[in-house]
Design a protein around this motif. Structure first.
Motif, PDB file in Angstrom:
ATOM      1  N   VAL A 148       0.826  -1.216   0.000  1.00  0.00           N
ATOM      2  CA  VAL A 148       0.000   0.000   0.000  1.00  0.00           C
ATOM      3  C   VAL A 148       0.859   1.264   0.000  1.00  0.00           C
ATOM      4  O   VAL A 148       1.780   1.412   0.799  1.00  0.00           O
ATOM      5  N   VAL A 149       0.525   2.158  -0.918  1.00  0.00           N
ATOM      6  CA  VAL A 149       1.080   3.508  -0.968  1.00  0.00           C
ATOM      7  C   VAL A 149      -0.104   4.457  -1.066  1.00  0.00           C
ATOM      8  O   VAL A 149      -1.063   4.197  -1.797  1.00  0.00           O
ATOM      9  N   HIS A 150      -0.036   5.549  -0.297  1.00  0.00           N
ATOM     10  CA  HIS A 150      -1.122   6.531  -0.384  1.00  0.00           C
ATOM     11  C   HIS A 150      -0.537   7.929  -0.515  1.00  0.00           C
ATOM     12  O   HIS A 150       0.327   8.331   0.268  1.00  0.00           O
ATOM     13  N   ARG A 151      -1.041   8.657  -1.519  1.00  0.00           N
ATOM     14  CA  ARG A 151      -0.557  10.015  -1.793  1.00  0.00           C
ATOM     15  C   ARG A 151      -1.711  11.005  -1.748  1.00  0.00           C
ATOM     16  O   ARG A 151      -2.854  10.667  -2.070  1.00  0.00           O
ATOM     17  N   TYR A 152      -1.372  12.239  -1.383  1.00  0.00           N
ATOM     18  CA  TYR A 152      -2.325  13.346  -1.424  1.00  0.00           C
ATOM     19  C   TYR A 152      -1.848  14.370  -2.449  1.00  0.00           C
ATOM     20  O   TYR A 152      -0.650  14.568  -2.654  1.00  0.00           O
ATOM     21  N   GLY A 153      -2.813  15.050  -3.078  1.00  0.00           N
ATOM     22  CA  GLY A 153      -2.469  16.096  -4.032  1.00  0.00           C
ATOM     23  C   GLY A 153      -2.200  15.556  -5.430  1.00  0.00           C
ATOM     24  O   GLY A 153      -2.293  14.354  -5.691  1.00  0.00           O
ATOM     25  N   VAL A 196       1.991   7.574   3.072  1.00  0.00           N
ATOM     26  CA  VAL A 196       2.212   6.211   3.560  1.00  0.00           C
ATOM     27  C   VAL A 196       2.792   5.354   2.453  1.00  0.00           C
ATOM     28  O   VAL A 196       2.381   5.474   1.302  1.00  0.00           O
ATOM     29  N   GLY A 197       3.738   4.497   2.838  1.00  0.00           N
ATOM     30  CA  GLY A 197       4.098   3.418   1.966  1.00  0.00           C
ATOM     31  C   GLY A 197       5.498   3.435   1.387  1.00  0.00           C
ATOM     32  O   GLY A 197       6.207   4.429   1.468  1.00  0.00           O
ATOM     33  N   PRO A 198       5.837   2.258   0.841  1.00  0.00           N
ATOM     34  CA  PRO A 198       4.979   1.067   0.766  1.00  0.00           C
ATOM     35  C   PRO A 198       4.889   0.327   2.105  1.00  0.00           C
ATOM     36  O   PRO A 198       5.858   0.251   2.842  1.00  0.00           O
ATOM     37  N   VAL A 199       3.685  -0.214   2.384  1.00  0.00           N
ATOM     38  CA  VAL A 199       3.436  -0.956   3.624  1.00  0.00           C
ATOM     39  C   VAL A 199       2.811  -2.307   3.296  1.00  0.00           C
ATOM     40  O   VAL A 199       1.851  -2.382   2.526  1.00  0.00           O
ATOM     41  N   ASP A 200       3.373  -3.346   3.893  1.00  0.00           N
ATOM     42  CA  ASP A 200       2.788  -4.689   3.872  1.00  0.00           C
ATOM     43  C   ASP A 200       2.569  -5.097   5.320  1.00  0.00           C
ATOM     44  O   ASP A 200       3.511  -5.089   6.128  1.00  0.00           O
ATOM     45  N   LEU A 231      -3.148   5.473   7.621  1.00  0.00           N
ATOM     46  CA  LEU A 231      -3.248   4.018   7.489  1.00  0.00           C
ATOM     47  C   LEU A 231      -4.535   3.508   8.124  1.00  0.00           C
ATOM     48  O   LEU A 231      -5.210   2.627   7.568  1.00  0.00           O
ATOM     49  N   LEU A 232      -4.911   4.080   9.254  1.00  0.00           N
ATOM     50  CA  LEU A 232      -6.151   3.667   9.906  1.00  0.00           C
ATOM     51  C   LEU A 232      -7.359   4.015   9.042  1.00  0.00           C
ATOM     52  O   LEU A 232      -8.301   3.222   8.929  1.00  0.00           O
ATOM     53  N   ARG A 233      -7.350   5.197   8.407  1.00  0.00           N
ATOM     54  CA  ARG A 233      -8.464   5.582   7.538  1.00  0.00           C
ATOM     55  C   ARG A 233      -8.565   4.657   6.328  1.00  0.00           C
ATOM     56  O   ARG A 233      -9.667   4.372   5.838  1.00  0.00           O
ATOM     57  N   PRO A 252       7.163   9.441   4.205  1.00  0.00           N
ATOM     58  CA  PRO A 252       6.030   8.511   4.144  1.00  0.00           C
ATOM     59  C   PRO A 252       6.247   7.307   5.057  1.00  0.00           C
ATOM     60  O   PRO A 252       7.314   6.711   5.077  1.00  0.00           O
ATOM     61  N   GLY A 253       5.216   6.984   5.817  1.00  0.00           N
ATOM     62  CA  GLY A 253       5.328   5.938   6.815  1.00  0.00           C
ATOM     63  C   GLY A 253       5.513   4.551   6.241  1.00  0.00           C
ATOM     64  O   GLY A 253       4.747   4.114   5.381  1.00  0.00           O
ATOM     65  N   THR A 254       6.553   3.882   6.697  1.00  0.00           N
ATOM     66  CA  THR A 254       6.787   2.475   6.407  1.00  0.00           C
ATOM     67  C   THR A 254       7.053   1.768   7.734  1.00  0.00           C
ATOM     68  O   THR A 254       7.266   2.406   8.757  1.00  0.00           O
TER      69      THR A 254
END
Length: 272
Positions: free
Chosen positions: A26-31, A40-44, A66-68, A228-230
């Motif tokens: 999972v990767v999440h971007r804004y804008g 966030v990401g990448p996260v497994d 990540l919680l959302r 970004p959180g990993t």
């Protein structure tokens, strides 16, 4: 078996049938364009059914994002999130508790709980039974007729937790729910949430920035790097769960060692 034991056993059985979380690449971007920010990401990450996972990290590391994503409030830019094997759906995949209670001030405590029961599809004739059980579980017996503005901030958050439990979803998500409370109230609610999770067997994902809160609550701690959180650390917590003496646990050598380890990991992850 007593009625309370029967209820607890039934809740555990229900929770055991689902609630597992699978986060894949999972990767999440804004804008957009040059304004794009990767949060966030990448996260497994896999959270088995019945586990209590705490996401911990410094502010801005993406733990609330990540919680959302797990709640289904947002969709990942890349990768997939699954709850009980399916894409999460807001309002039906999980019960969610936010940093502020978000109660309806024009309703009583009873009214707030009943509204949650209605949305959960519980038969109206069973509302009193469910309401009584939920309020007892969070220690709010006798508050049914009080308006939300007539009770303390800690009690309001207890109502929010009871409301999230009303639907009996197998997954419970909590986003820094005690951050705005005083230290004593926060400790009491930590004990309540820990006990509720142990009694119901619900899969729980809890967000915090506190190493001490993480160690007290979690059966597993996931430390995130700065944005970004990993995943910087994925640590099982081997401490007694269920009905234990909270003060004895908090003052134990094992607790202190784990708290120091997590605090060091959070500090290191924020500095990298």
């Amino acid at each position: 078996m007593s009625s309370s034991e029967t209820t607890t056993a039934a809740a555990r059985t229900t929770a055991g049938q689902g609630g597992a979380v699978r986060i894949e690449d999972v990767v999440h971007r804004y804008g957009r364009g040059r304004e794009t920010v990767t949060a966030v990401g990448p996260v497994d990450l896999t959270v088995p059914a019945g586990e209590f996972v705490v996401l911990v990290g410094a502010s801005g590391c993406g733990k609330s994002t990540l919680l959302r994503l797990i709640a289904g409030f947002e969709q990942p830019t890349h990768g997939s999130v699954r709850v009980s094997g399916a894409a999460p759906h807001p309002g039906s995949s999980a019960g969610v508790v936010f940093q502020t209670p978000r109660l309806f001030p024009w309703r009583t405590v009873r009214g707030n709980i009943d509204l949650a029961l209605r949305y959960a599809g519980v038969d109206r004739v069973r509302w009193p039974e469910h309401r009584e059980r939920l309020l007892a579980r969070v220690g709010l017996e006798g508050t049914e007729k009080r308006r939300t503005w007539e009770i303390s901030g800690g009690q309001q958050q207890r109502v929010a937790i009871a409301r999230a439990l009303a639907a009996e979803r197998p997954l419970l998500l909590l986003d820094e729910p005690f951050a705005a409370l005083d230290a004593l109230t926060r400790e009491r609610l930590q004990e309540d949430v820990r006990l509720v999770a142990a009694q119901t067997g619900r899969t729980t994902v809890f967000v915090t920035h506190s190493a001490e809160e993480a160690v007290f609550l979690g059966s597993r701690i996931v430390v995130l790097t700065k944005g970004p959180g990993t995943v910087a650390l994925d640590l099982p917590i081997d401490l007694p769960r269920g009905d234990v003496d909270a003060e004895e646990l908090r003052t134990s050598r094992e607790f202190a060692e784990l708290r120091a380890r997590v605090a060091h990991a959070v500090k290191s992850a924020a500095a990298d």
